[in-house]
Design an enzyme around this catalytic site. Structure first.
Site: not given
Length: 427
Positions: A200-201, A197-198, A48-49, A115
């Site tokens: 990260y979910a 649903t991946g 995401c980054n 993280e």
């Protein structure tokens, strides 16, 4: 061979730029390996980054052509011009490249220092490259060493063990606008819809449960909510359900599907909430924006985005200096091992030249002229002659001392094969 990394991250670029660079990211590695013989392997790390490529290039002289191939491949997918792509991707080679990946895998380069999610993403990047057939022994060793470095940092410093994550910081920010008492959310009473649903979910659901949320309903734009929810003990919204209708009694939406296009548009949400007094907090963890950023302008709607996380991430951990020192040492050790592997064939060739020729000569001596004791003595003598320059060459390779390595190799090359004749073997 040379290790080349091309790096773009939230440290240098806006998240919208990263989003475009990652278009069709799953095929970029295969495109590169197919496009030029200079690139023998590729692993793509997209989160995401960050958007990073790790390449095994056949010769240092070919790194410019490898970079051009990357710029062309990413440009073809992203819509940027190759020159723009080249500007966005910062090149790193050798120890700099390995040290950067080790720091990334250890969470030292994340929006939230330490993280946990990134270590798994690094492992999955290697798995994807294996499936695509784009790994090499060097890239395999690099990514496996990165995972070991990550574990060492967590064990030695506690970074990652505290559970800080992008998801955690996002939920901390969301708490400020959720219903509760004295500014603290009553998480047990929060009603939530989880979009996606991946991986990260999965991390988001685990974080919600850890805070005490019991009412979580899963919505999937691709229709995969059922199996995901059933495996985790929560409820799935039916395939084809009207997401907007499901938000009428909801306090929190956590969106991380990465679907093409916004799952929640501002106009549709405004129409659905017309006359609605219940506050709604929306957490958008998708790089490609599951939620139109303009929803923050709607009455009663609060939005937490990745940009919000970047702005409010906790300060760096007190153990960061120790962690960076560990990463630096791990990278130096990896590069030393790699040099030994890369430079050792010449050492092995010289040893084989002498020892192989000696064995061939001994085997050619007629049986009635053989003296096994003399043969063993010759072998010991030759191995003793080879030992010191072999050790010196490998030590020089580990240290990256090309001059000392060349001198040791020359010493190996000067070792002659003993003259083995029947007269010699009889003494």
């Amino acid at each position: 061979m040379v290790l080349l990394s091309l790096v773009a991250s939230h440290h240098d670029l806006d998240l919208t730029v990263l989003e475009r660079l990652q278009s069709d990211v799953h095929v970029v590695g295969k495109d590169l390996v197919a496009a030029t013989p200079a690139v023998t392997g590729a692993v793509v790390l997209a989160t995401c980054n960050r958007f990073e490529l790790y390449l095994d290039v056949d010769d240092v002289a070919h790194t410019p052509s490898a970079r051009r191939a990357v710029a062309d491949a990413v440009a073809a997918r992203s819509g940027y011009a190759p020159e723009q792509v080249a500007e966005h991707l910062r090149p790193l080679t050798g120890t700099d490249a390995s040290e950067h990946l080790f720091a990334v895998a250890s969470g030292l380069e994340s929006m939230v220092v330490g993280e946990r999610e990134i270590a798994g993403q690094v492992r999955r990047a290697l798995t994807s490259a294996r499936q695509d057939g784009t790994t090499t022994s060097t890239l395999e060793a690099l990514f496996q060493a990165a995972s070991r470095a990550s574990r060492s940092v967590e064990t030695a410093t506690g970074l990652g063990a505290t559970g800080r994550s992008v998801v955690g910081v996002a939920l901390d920010l969301a708490e400020r606008t959720l219903p509760g008492v004295d500014g603290s959310a009553d998480w047990a009473a929060v009603r939530c819809v989880l979009v996606g649903t991946g991986s990260y979910a999965g991390a988001s659901l685990a974080a919600l449960k850890a805070r005490g949320v019991r009412d979580v309903r899963v919505y999937s734009p691709s229709g995969r909510a059922g199996p995901f929810a059933a495996a985790r003990g929560v409820r799935a919204l039916p395939a084809g359900a009207d997401l907007l209708a499901e938000l009428r009694d909801v306090d929190l939406v956590v969106a991380c599907s990465g679907a093409a296009g916004a799952v929640l548009g501002v106009d549709a949400l405004a129409a659905a909430r017309r006359g609605e007094a219940r506050p709604l907090t929306v957490v958008d963890l998708a790089l490609r924006h599951d939620v139109d950023p303009d929803v923050r302008s709607l009455p009663g709607v609060a939005l937490v985005s990745l940009q919000s996380v970047a702005e409010h991430a906790p300060a760096e951990h007190a153990a960061l200096d120790q962690a960076r020192a560990l990463v630096e040492r791990a990278a130096e050790e990896f590069e030393a091992d790699r040099r030994v592997r890369d430079w050792d064939p010449a050492v092995v060739a010289e040893r084989t030249r002498v020892l192989g020729a000696l064995e061939t000569a001994l085997a050619a001596v007629p049986e009635d002229g053989r003296d096994e004791r003399r043969a063993r003595s010759l072998r010991r003598k030759v191995r003793a002659q080879l030992h010191a320059p072999t050790v010196a060459a490998r030590a020089a390779a580990r240290a990256g001392d090309a001059a000392a390595y060349a001198a040791a190799l020359a010493e190996l090359a000067a070792v002659d094969v003993p003259d083995v004749t029947p007269a010699t073997t009889r003494g």
